[in-house]
Design an enzyme around this catalytic site. Sequence first.
Site, PDB file in Angstrom:
ATOM      1  N   ASN A  39      43.188  51.585  38.915  1.00 56.45           N
ATOM      2  CA  ASN A  39      43.219  50.397  38.042  1.00 56.45           C
ATOM      3  C   ASN A  39      42.213  49.324  38.428  1.00 56.45           C
ATOM      4  O   ASN A  39      42.426  48.144  38.162  1.00 56.45           O
ATOM      5  CB  ASN A  39      44.636  49.797  37.998  1.00 56.45           C
ATOM      6  CG  ASN A  39      45.656  50.853  37.627  1.00 56.45           C
ATOM      7  OD1 ASN A  39      45.405  51.644  36.718  1.00 56.45           O
ATOM      8  ND2 ASN A  39      46.757  50.901  38.340  1.00 56.45           N
ATOM      9  N   ARG A  40      41.161  49.726  39.092  1.00 55.17           N
ATOM     10  CA  ARG A  40      40.033  48.813  39.397  1.00 55.17           C
ATOM     11  C   ARG A  40      40.345  47.734  40.427  1.00 55.17           C
ATOM     12  O   ARG A  40      39.535  46.827  40.627  1.00 55.17           O
ATOM     13  CB  ARG A  40      39.505  48.133  38.108  1.00 55.17           C
ATOM     14  CG  ARG A  40      39.004  49.123  37.044  1.00 55.17           C
ATOM     15  CD  ARG A  40      37.815  49.900  37.590  1.00 55.17           C
ATOM     16  NE  ARG A  40      37.184  50.773  36.608  1.00 55.17           N
ATOM     17  CZ  ARG A  40      37.408  52.087  36.513  1.00 55.17           C
ATOM     18  NH1 ARG A  40      38.263  52.692  37.313  1.00 55.17           N
ATOM     19  NH2 ARG A  40      36.749  52.812  35.623  1.00 55.17           N
TER      20      ARG A  40
END
Length: 212
Positions: free
Chosen positions: A190-191
């Site tokens: 999710n970065r």
Amino acid sequence: MQYNEKNTRRDYDKGGISRHDLNSNPFQQMAQWMDAAKQANSLDATAMTLATVDETGQPSARVVLLKHFNDQGFCWYTNYASRKGQQLEKNPKAALSFYWRELSRQVQIEGTVKKLSAAEADEYFHSRPLDSQISAAVSHQSQPVDSRQTMEQKAEQLKAQYKDQVPRPETWGGYLLAPHYFEFWQGRPNRLHDRFVYLLQDGVWKIQRLQP
Ligand SMILES: Cc1cc2nc3c(=O)[nH]c(=O)nc-3n(C[C@H](O)[C@H](O)[C@H](O)COP(=O)(O)O)c2cc1C
């Protein structure tokens, strides 16, 4: 012409890094990550992007192979008269970047560059396969040439002339980048990635986490 990759993405899920995982010496940390990349069978694990800047401030970047490193710095070999060589002559500051996709890892290194000695260049040049020595001797790297045939003919001449080793061209040699900055990046889902920088301050490496 339009090429759209707006939906190209993947999640990085190879685990994270925390402050206490890190070696206080960034060269040791780099050695650990290089070992891990090789264990993960990362193709071209030693390939690094080398960025240099010309006298107008225009950057350029290309891939070269890391050949050795120690606490002094990171070394590669090339032609001093090449484009990168000319840029380093005028501006001996450069950046390196490694990407190991198998581990979702990136390392960035910045520092100042100097030439290795002629003795080091000789030793490495003559450790390379004969055909590589010939190609290096034939190539005025980064200069225009009228055809491939011109270079192949020169290579054939050298092959007939030298059976064991080729004299090292004076313009062929090594560089060492002495770092003052490292960044270790670990891709996370999710970065929300992990990033740690090492900054050389008064001879001591200070470690700092950065936001992704
Ligand atoms: C995987 C890979 C490894 C390379 N290794 C080297 C190298 O070790 N030394 C080198 O001079 N060029 C190497 N090259 C070629 C450079 O990327 C570049 O084309 C060449 O050095 C000329 O760059 P310049 O005109 O910016 O000086 C490599 C290219 C690739 C894709």
